[in-house]
Design an enzyme around this catalytic site. Structure first.
Site, mmCIF file in Angstrom:
data_model
loop_
_atom_site.group_PDB
_atom_site.id
_atom_site.type_symbol
_atom_site.label_atom_id
_atom_site.label_comp_id
_atom_site.label_asym_id
_atom_site.label_seq_id
_atom_site.Cartn_x
_atom_site.Cartn_y
_atom_site.Cartn_z
ATOM 1 N N ASN A 178 0.885 -1.166 0.000
ATOM 2 C CA ASN A 178 0.000 0.000 0.000
ATOM 3 C C ASN A 178 0.926 1.220 0.000
ATOM 4 O O ASN A 178 1.521 1.554 1.018
ATOM 5 C CB ASN A 178 -0.876 -0.037 1.254
ATOM 6 C CG ASN A 178 -1.904 1.079 1.280
ATOM 7 O OD1 ASN A 178 -1.902 1.942 0.400
ATOM 8 N ND2 ASN A 178 -2.757 1.063 2.275
ATOM 9 N N ARG A 190 -2.535 -2.358 -3.535
ATOM 10 C CA ARG A 190 -3.740 -1.562 -3.393
ATOM 11 C C ARG A 190 -3.701 -0.462 -4.451
ATOM 12 O O ARG A 190 -2.745 0.318 -4.512
ATOM 13 C CB ARG A 190 -3.772 -0.913 -2.015
ATOM 14 C CG ARG A 190 -4.964 -0.057 -1.866
ATOM 15 C CD ARG A 190 -4.922 0.783 -0.643
ATOM 16 N NE ARG A 190 -6.281 1.158 -0.332
ATOM 17 C CZ ARG A 190 -6.697 1.473 0.867
ATOM 18 N NH1 ARG A 190 -5.866 1.453 1.864
ATOM 19 N NH2 ARG A 190 -7.938 1.803 1.057
ATOM 20 N N HIS A 204 -12.847 2.862 -0.578
ATOM 21 C CA HIS A 204 -12.764 2.008 0.623
ATOM 22 C C HIS A 204 -13.366 0.621 0.377
ATOM 23 O O HIS A 204 -13.782 -0.062 1.306
ATOM 24 C CB HIS A 204 -13.466 2.663 1.844
ATOM 25 C CG HIS A 204 -12.761 3.888 2.344
ATOM 26 N ND1 HIS A 204 -13.435 5.021 2.696
ATOM 27 C CD2 HIS A 204 -11.454 4.145 2.524
ATOM 28 C CE1 HIS A 204 -12.562 5.943 3.092
ATOM 29 N NE2 HIS A 204 -11.348 5.433 2.989
ATOM 30 N N GLY A 247 -9.345 8.797 6.195
ATOM 31 C CA GLY A 247 -10.364 8.863 5.139
ATOM 32 C C GLY A 247 -11.635 8.280 5.723
ATOM 33 O O GLY A 247 -11.556 7.369 6.553
ATOM 34 N N ARG A 299 -9.787 16.151 4.466
ATOM 35 C CA ARG A 299 -10.589 16.365 3.252
ATOM 36 C C ARG A 299 -11.969 16.895 3.636
ATOM 37 O O ARG A 299 -12.515 16.540 4.682
ATOM 38 C CB ARG A 299 -10.738 15.052 2.479
ATOM 39 C CG ARG A 299 -9.508 14.664 1.713
ATOM 40 C CD ARG A 299 -9.633 13.283 1.094
ATOM 41 N NE ARG A 299 -8.845 12.301 1.794
ATOM 42 C CZ ARG A 299 -8.973 10.984 1.663
ATOM 43 N NH1 ARG A 299 -9.890 10.497 0.844
ATOM 44 N NH2 ARG A 299 -8.213 10.157 2.344
ATOM 45 N N ASP A 355 -6.241 14.658 13.827
ATOM 46 C CA ASP A 355 -6.199 13.435 14.632
ATOM 47 C C ASP A 355 -7.306 13.481 15.686
ATOM 48 O O ASP A 355 -7.315 14.360 16.550
ATOM 49 C CB ASP A 355 -4.815 13.345 15.291
ATOM 50 C CG ASP A 355 -4.588 12.004 15.959
ATOM 51 O OD1 ASP A 355 -5.511 11.509 16.643
ATOM 52 O OD2 ASP A 355 -3.495 11.455 15.798
ATOM 53 N N ASN A 380 -11.937 2.662 17.517
ATOM 54 C CA ASN A 380 -11.328 3.085 18.789
ATOM 55 C C ASN A 380 -12.020 4.199 19.548
ATOM 56 O O ASN A 380 -11.811 4.346 20.750
ATOM 57 C CB ASN A 380 -9.880 3.527 18.533
ATOM 58 C CG ASN A 380 -9.020 2.396 18.024
ATOM 59 O OD1 ASN A 380 -8.814 1.408 18.712
ATOM 60 N ND2 ASN A 380 -8.551 2.520 16.795
ATOM 61 N N GLU A 386 -7.937 -4.627 5.266
ATOM 62 C CA GLU A 386 -7.867 -4.459 3.813
ATOM 63 C C GLU A 386 -6.749 -5.304 3.204
ATOM 64 O O GLU A 386 -6.882 -5.828 2.107
ATOM 65 C CB GLU A 386 -7.630 -2.971 3.489
ATOM 66 C CG GLU A 386 -8.839 -2.117 3.839
ATOM 67 C CD GLU A 386 -8.496 -0.663 4.132
ATOM 68 O OE1 GLU A 386 -7.844 -0.411 5.163
ATOM 69 O OE2 GLU A 386 -8.874 0.208 3.344
#
Ligand code: AMP
Length: 402
Positions: A9, A94, A182, A213, A242, A284, A335, A381
């Site tokens: 990735n 990916r 995704h 994302g 974004r 974050d 989380n 993924e």
């Protein structure tokens, strides 16, 4: 010799990898995982075993000029010196955009590389980085099979109407439509629903992939019927940096009134917006949560994130004609106890009842009662890429043998 796969990735200055044993028809088994970061500058490499224990580490100075090519060749030679009894069989990549042509993973050849390069304008900030290691491996390790696995492919099941923009027909002919992203994450979640509750696997489920994302996907019987992301990875929910869905008129304002170049506008929407832009502090969620009590902008960014998720879930419930289950996944979804609680509180109209203790404990089921259920399911993924890569290799071998 056990055949092994590398799953890659690639980002602009990073290369994440996982290495899987592929034993006959069994599920791919993770052996090592790691990361190169700071590529092009002061690069750092770390590799861990499948329990997360660090096995090896290395740091280079910026004078060493470690880019993606040097990192990849370092990884291959690290593997050679550690892979006793194993043989590298293929690399699975990916790739964010498969366009209209690729509805499934594909063995890479010249024509595939050319077709994927043509999609760069549809994902200018991701696709070039995904393609770089593919080109490097073709040059440096010719003959090693490479399989491209797409974030868009899972959404190819969506109806014509769900993927249409209300734009003139010639725009669709140019490939301007909703693709959705995704998909590797959603494919993993769909593959695991039966283990949690068979009613989810057969029913109407919304998956909330909430990481740096973020997007939502409506699944009916495990198949994608609608998603919040569209033509590019900018659409839908606000994300770490974004903007998510905005009025297209804002872009004209940026170009005409603010006199931004297209590149400056793009940079603002991709890298300076979302949680970072609204809070002015950080992308974050952990940082924002720690400041939310004392900082109004941190709180506002979180509130907007939760509001947009809740509103878009309402839209997807309408697209599905009801809801049986909601799944939270990715960094924030897996989380952040408070985000899950706030979203579910905003969905009480749909019959969700939060089980606070289960939510604090991380699930898997975080609701009680007779209404729809909500779950926390960690995504994977890389495992989906390993599965897809294994399937393409098997199919290629069978084709050559027949
Ligand atoms: P991802 O892109 O899936 O790695 O997710 C990154 C996001 O997950 C960032 O916003 C992180 O702050 C958030 N995240 C990771 N761990 C936690 C945690 N323990 N609590 C809250 N947010 C977290």
């Amino acid at each position: 010799m056990i055949p092994v796969l590398i799953v890659l990735n690639a980002g602009s200055s990073s290369l994440k990898f996982q290495v899987f044993d592929m034993v006959d028809d069994a599920e791919p088994q993770l052996v090592w995982k790691g990361l190169y970061e700071g590529l092009g500058g002061s690069a750092h490499f770390v590799v861990k075993d499948n329990d997360g224990a660090a096995l090896d580490e290395m740091t280079w100075s910026s004078g060493d000029r470690i880019g993606h090519e040097e990192a990849l060749m370092h990884l291959v030679s690290w593997l050679r010196s550690h892979q006793e009894g194993r043989k590298l069989a293929a690399i699975g990549h990916r790739v964010v955009h498969g366009g209209q042509s690729f509805s499934a993973p594909v063995l890479v050849d010249d024509s595939v590389v050319e077709a994927l390069e043509a999609l760069v304008p549809l994902a200018p900030l991701h696709q070039p980085h995904n393609l770089e290691p593919i080109r490097i491996v073709r040059r440096r390790l010719p003959g090693l099979p490479q399989i491209a696995c797409f974030d868009t492919a899972f959404h190819q099941t969506q109806s014509d109407i769900a993927s249409l923009f209300a734009l003139p027909r010639e725009m669709r002919d140019l490939g301007v439509r909703r693709y959705g992203f995704h998909g590797l994450s959603y494919e993993y979640i769909a593959s695991t629903l039966r283990d949690y509750d068979p009613r989810l696997a057969d029913g109407k489920v919304i998956v909330a992939h909430l990481g740096n994302g973020a997007s939502l996907c409506a699944l009916k019987g495990g198949v994608s019927v609608a998603t919040t992301m569209g033509f590019s990875a900018l659409d839908g929910l606000p994300m770490g940096t974004r903007c998510g869905a905005i009025d297209a008129g804002v872009v004209f304002f940026m170009l005409r009134e603010m006199k931004l170049s297209p590149e400056e506008a793009e940079r603002m929407l991709y890298t300076k917006s979302g949680l970072l832009g609204v809070s002015g502090i950080s992308n974050d969620m952990r940082v924002l949560r720690s400041k939310a009590a004392s900082d109004q902008d941190a709180r506002r960014a979180i509130n907007l994130f939760v509001y947009r998720i809740t509103r878009e879930i309402g839209s997807l419930v309408a697209a599905l004609g009801g809801i049986d289950g909601l799944v939270f996944t990715a960094g924030i979804g897996e989380n952040d106890v408070a985000t899950r609680a706030e979203v579910i509180s905003g969905l009480s109209w749909a019959g969700f009842s939060l089980h606070e203790a289960a939510n604090s404990a991380g699930g898997p089921q975080i609701t009680f009662g007779t209404g729809p259920t909500a779950w926390v399911i960690p995504t994977n993924e890389e495992l989906v890429i390993a599965r897809q890569t294994g399937r393409v290799l098997d199919a290629t071998r069978e084709r050559l043998a027949s």
